[in-house]
Write an enzyme that holds these catalytic residues in place. Structure first.
Site, PDB file in Angstrom:
ATOM      1  N   LYS A 116      48.215  51.376  10.913  1.00 52.09           N
ATOM      2  CA  LYS A 116      47.370  50.305  11.691  1.00 52.09           C
ATOM      3  C   LYS A 116      47.256  48.727  10.912  1.00 52.09           C
ATOM      4  O   LYS A 116      47.155  47.972  11.589  1.00 52.09           O
ATOM      5  CB  LYS A 116      45.943  50.935  11.769  1.00 52.09           C
ATOM      6  CG  LYS A 116      45.860  52.308  12.123  1.00 52.09           C
ATOM      7  CD  LYS A 116      46.179  52.264  13.641  1.00 52.09           C
ATOM      8  CE  LYS A 116      46.825  53.644  14.115  1.00 52.09           C
ATOM      9  NZ  LYS A 116      45.555  54.701  13.957  1.00 52.09           N
ATOM     10  N   GLY A 164      42.763  59.058  16.361  1.00 51.86           N
ATOM     11  CA  GLY A 164      41.684  60.004  16.863  1.00 51.86           C
ATOM     12  C   GLY A 164      40.207  59.890  16.433  1.00 51.86           C
ATOM     13  O   GLY A 164      39.464  60.771  16.495  1.00 51.86           O
ATOM     14  N   GLU A 200      37.291  45.611   9.924  1.00 55.81           N
ATOM     15  CA  GLU A 200      37.009  44.726  11.026  1.00 55.81           C
ATOM     16  C   GLU A 200      35.498  44.339  11.188  1.00 55.81           C
ATOM     17  O   GLU A 200      34.602  45.215  11.095  1.00 55.81           O
ATOM     18  CB  GLU A 200      37.502  45.238  12.198  1.00 55.81           C
ATOM     19  CG  GLU A 200      39.258  45.411  12.188  1.00 55.81           C
ATOM     20  CD  GLU A 200      39.870  45.977  13.487  1.00 55.81           C
ATOM     21  OE1 GLU A 200      39.086  46.891  14.000  1.00 55.81           O
ATOM     22  OE2 GLU A 200      41.021  46.142  13.677  1.00 55.81           O
ATOM     23  N   LEU A 203      32.803  45.884  16.925  1.00 57.66           N
ATOM     24  CA  LEU A 203      32.167  45.374  18.118  1.00 57.66           C
ATOM     25  C   LEU A 203      31.219  46.418  18.560  1.00 57.66           C
ATOM     26  O   LEU A 203      31.643  47.720  18.684  1.00 57.66           O
ATOM     27  CB  LEU A 203      33.424  45.148  19.207  1.00 57.66           C
ATOM     28  CG  LEU A 203      34.385  44.327  18.480  1.00 57.66           C
ATOM     29  CD1 LEU A 203      35.642  44.097  19.654  1.00 57.66           C
ATOM     30  CD2 LEU A 203      33.721  42.783  18.213  1.00 57.66           C
ATOM     31  N   ARG A 291      54.220  55.812  22.818  1.00 59.78           N
ATOM     32  CA  ARG A 291      54.752  57.184  23.494  1.00 59.78           C
ATOM     33  C   ARG A 291      54.394  56.896  24.978  1.00 59.78           C
ATOM     34  O   ARG A 291      53.495  55.683  25.283  1.00 59.78           O
ATOM     35  CB  ARG A 291      53.893  58.208  22.946  1.00 59.78           C
ATOM     36  CG  ARG A 291      52.585  58.127  23.266  1.00 59.78           C
ATOM     37  CD  ARG A 291      51.768  59.196  22.914  1.00 59.78           C
ATOM     38  NE  ARG A 291      50.189  59.126  23.264  1.00 59.78           N
ATOM     39  CZ  ARG A 291      49.540  58.547  22.444  1.00 59.78           C
ATOM     40  NH1 ARG A 291      49.737  58.029  21.199  1.00 59.78           N
ATOM     41  NH2 ARG A 291      48.033  58.706  22.697  1.00 59.78           N
ATOM     42  N   VAL A 294      49.057  60.392  28.458  1.00 60.45           N
ATOM     43  CA  VAL A 294      48.445  61.265  29.358  1.00 60.45           C
ATOM     44  C   VAL A 294      48.275  60.465  30.702  1.00 60.45           C
ATOM     45  O   VAL A 294      48.666  61.046  31.785  1.00 60.45           O
ATOM     46  CB  VAL A 294      47.454  61.814  28.750  1.00 60.45           C
ATOM     47  CG1 VAL A 294      46.647  62.574  29.766  1.00 60.45           C
ATOM     48  CG2 VAL A 294      47.477  62.692  27.477  1.00 60.45           C
TER      49      VAL A 294
HETATM   50  C1  MV4 Z   1      36.503  50.035  16.930  1.00 58.59           C
HETATM   51  C2  MV4 Z   1      35.185  49.873  17.713  1.00 58.59           C
HETATM   52  C3  MV4 Z   1      34.565  48.654  17.514  1.00 58.59           C
HETATM   53  N1  MV4 Z   1      34.705  47.584  16.640  1.00 58.59           N
HETATM   54  N2  MV4 Z   1      36.975  48.749  16.357  1.00 58.59           N
HETATM   55  C4  MV4 Z   1      37.831  54.295  17.930  1.00 58.59           C
HETATM   56  C5  MV4 Z   1      39.232  54.987  17.690  1.00 58.59           C
HETATM   57  C6  MV4 Z   1      40.325  53.962  17.325  1.00 58.59           C
HETATM   58  N3  MV4 Z   1      41.178  54.013  18.460  1.00 58.59           N
HETATM   59  C7  MV4 Z   1      39.455  52.635  17.360  1.00 58.59           C
HETATM   60  N4  MV4 Z   1      37.878  52.943  17.648  1.00 58.59           N
HETATM   61  C8  MV4 Z   1      36.847  51.969  17.630  1.00 58.59           C
HETATM   62  N5  MV4 Z   1      37.317  51.041  16.837  1.00 58.59           N
HETATM   63  C9  MV4 Z   1      35.974  47.881  16.118  1.00 58.59           C
HETATM   64  N6  MV4 Z   1      36.373  46.574  15.331  1.00 58.59           N
HETATM   65  C10 MV4 Z   1      34.821  51.238  18.290  1.00 58.59           C
HETATM   66  C11 MV4 Z   1      35.994  52.162  18.304  1.00 58.59           C
HETATM   67  C12 MV4 Z   1      35.478  53.375  19.218  1.00 58.59           C
HETATM   68  C13 MV4 Z   1      36.031  53.307  20.357  1.00 58.59           C
HETATM   69  C14 MV4 Z   1      37.115  53.046  20.664  1.00 58.59           C
HETATM   70  C15 MV4 Z   1      37.502  53.273  22.137  1.00 58.59           C
HETATM   71  C16 MV4 Z   1      37.098  54.272  22.735  1.00 58.59           C
HETATM   72  C17 MV4 Z   1      36.113  54.810  22.410  1.00 58.59           C
HETATM   73  C18 MV4 Z   1      35.616  54.593  21.208  1.00 58.59           C
HETATM   74  C19 MV4 Z   1      34.418  55.484  20.731  1.00 58.59           C
HETATM   75  C20 MV4 Z   1      33.981  55.202  19.632  1.00 58.59           C
HETATM   76  C21 MV4 Z   1      34.333  54.032  18.753  1.00 58.59           C
END
Ligand code: MV4
Length: 449
Positions: A116, A164, A200, A203, A291, A294
């Site tokens: 990442k 995940g 980070e 948000l 990839r 889904v």
């Molecule tokens: C975040 C975030 C808030 N702020 N990054 C969750 C898994 C990974 N793909 C990144 N994720 C998040 N990163 C920052 N800076 C909140 C999440 C997150 C989330 C993101 C997308 C869809 C569902 C989520 C559920 C919880 C937290």
């Protein structure tokens, strides 16, 4: 041109790839574990090879067994589907070492995006807007505390190898930062074998919006708009739609162009998804998936294109069959992921499907590998089907979804279908006014399902 393709996967996605092969005049080879001898992908492919016992680690994830299956059948290329080995750079390397083709990006691109920190740095250098945070990795608690203080709380600490939702910790104040830092680090190390973390700004109320991109591997690339995947539970998407209810055409073209130029800039090959958090009208890159996803059918529906066909063409060295200007959105599409799970606990519910009746009619697509009498094995992912509807606009798509759900019969096992009936009655779903936290909050307080 490929004469024969091996599909290193099972379930609905294996059928999806077999169908594209058949339409292109390419022979298909299914592989299966001993638990999947009666699976639909085995029946539907031109040939099949048993590659091991039920455990994924000894069958669908066994690189030597997959290579042997290619050698036995004379398959020249491998389509990985999603999950399993689809984002495994070493797999791609081994495939190429055997003179075979991987239908997807290079090992190098998979490796870059799998880390990442490297992914974020690469994207930032390509002009993609990112979440504010540390520049690269954070080595010490002192450094973490300093960055968080400069940026302001809340912050999130993420393992560079995470995925995940694992290896992520939020710190709401300086009281939490030490624990968040060490927990993210040790989870990164224990779960993914890499303790490196980054920070980070956290948000609090974003949407999850992802841009579909497609590259020819030779410096040309296009974007295919966005998908809104904000309705998730425990990092599992439940309901996805395209276009997003909150993105206008000018915004779509602006972020789409940025993404297409970024992947063109690295000579990216094949399908890719650039994931963003979207808050207060701004996009913040979080990760890139290398990839086919889904939820790709909602994009196929609104653009009227076949993404798997395009993946195969690009792997054959052919140019993309469309230019950016050919890609015009037609209507609205929604996908529901149907899992063999009992709601509201979402407990896996394998067993025998006594009766299956798929919905049909205008604008309805049901991608599933189940059939009457099919025994869902307990060893794999619980996704058993995807219902995709397409209509002229969002309201009509929601009505069509409700109609299609009313026709769909899956008897004998518990499924997540009751969830969708309930969701379609929620004001936030009807209006499209939801964030990534809405679904879990609603499930906590909801007696309906
Ligand atoms: C975040 C975030 C808030 N702020 N990054 C969750 C898994 C990974 N793909 C990144 N994720 C998040 N990163 C920052 N800076 C909140 C999440 C997150 C989330 C993101 C997308 C869809 C569902 C989520 C559920 C919880 C937290």
């Amino acid at each position: 041109m490929f004469n024969k393709i091996l599909i290193a996967n099972r379930g609905e996605i294996a059928l999806r790839v077999i169908r594209a092969c058949r339409e292109m005049g390419i022979k298909s080879v299914a592989v299966h574990s001993t638990a999947d001898s009666d699976a639909m992908h085995v029946r539907m492919a031109d040939e099949s090879v048993c590659i091991g016992p039920p455990a994924g680690s000894e069958s669908y994830l066994s690189i030597p067994n997959l290579i042997s299956a290619c050698e036995i059948t004379g398959a020249e290329a491998i389509h990985p589907g999603y999950g399993f080995l689809s984002e495994n750079a070493n797999f791609v390397q081994v495939i190429e070492d055997h003179g075979l083709k991987f239908i997807g990006p290079t090992a190098e691109h998979i490796r870059i995006m799998g880390d990442k920190i490297t992914a974020k740095e690469t994207m930032r250098n390509l002009g993609v807007p990112c979440v504010p945070g540390s520049e690269g990795g954070v080595e010490t608690i002192e450094e973490a505390r300093q960055i968080a203080e400069d940026m302001g709380y809340p912050v999130i600490i993420k393992a560079t190898a995470g995925g995940g939702g694992r290896g992520m910790k939020v710190a709401t104040s300086e009281d939490d930062i030490d624990v968040a830092f060490s927990t993210a680090r040790s989870e990164g190390k224990s779960v993914f074998g890499n303790p490196e973390v980054y920070i980070e700004k956290y948000l609090t109320l974003p949407r999850h919006i992802e841009i579909q991109v497609f590259g020819d591997g030779k410096g040309k690339a296009v974007h295919l708009g966005e998908r809104d995947c904000s309705l998730q539970r425990r990092h599992q998407k439940v309901f996805e739609e395209a276009p997003s209810p909150v993105i206008d055409e000018a915004t779509r073209q602006r972020i789409g162009k940025t993404c297409a130029e970024a992947v063109a800039g690295i000579n990216y090959a094949g399908a890719g998804t650039i994931e963003f958090l979207f808050e207060n009208g701004e996009f913040y890159f979080i990760e890139m998936n290398t990839r086919l996803q889904v939820e790709h059918p909602v994009t196929e529906a609104i653009f009227g294109i076949d993404l798997v066909r395009e993946q195969i063409r690009v792997a054959e060295g052919l140019p993309l069959s469309f230019a950016q200007d050919d890609l015009v959105i037609n209507g609205h599409a929604i996908e529901c992921r149907i899992n063999a799970e009992k709601v509201p606990e979402f407990r896996p519910s394998p067993g025998t499907v006594l009766q299956y009746h798929a919905p049909g009619g205008l604008g309805v697509r049901m991608d599933s590998a189940i059939y009457d009498g099919y025994k869902i094995p307990p060893y794999y992912d619980s996704l058993i089907g995807k219902l995709i509807v397409h209509a002229a606009d969002r309201r009509t798509a929601l009505a069509r979804l409700e109609r299609a759900l009313s026709e769909l019969v899956i008897d004998g096992i518990d499924t997540t279908l009751p969830l969708f009936d309930a969701l379609l009655r929620q004001e936030e779903v009807i209006s499209g006014d939801y964030t990534i936290l809405w679904l879990e909050k609603w499930l906590e307080t909801n007696p309906e399902i």
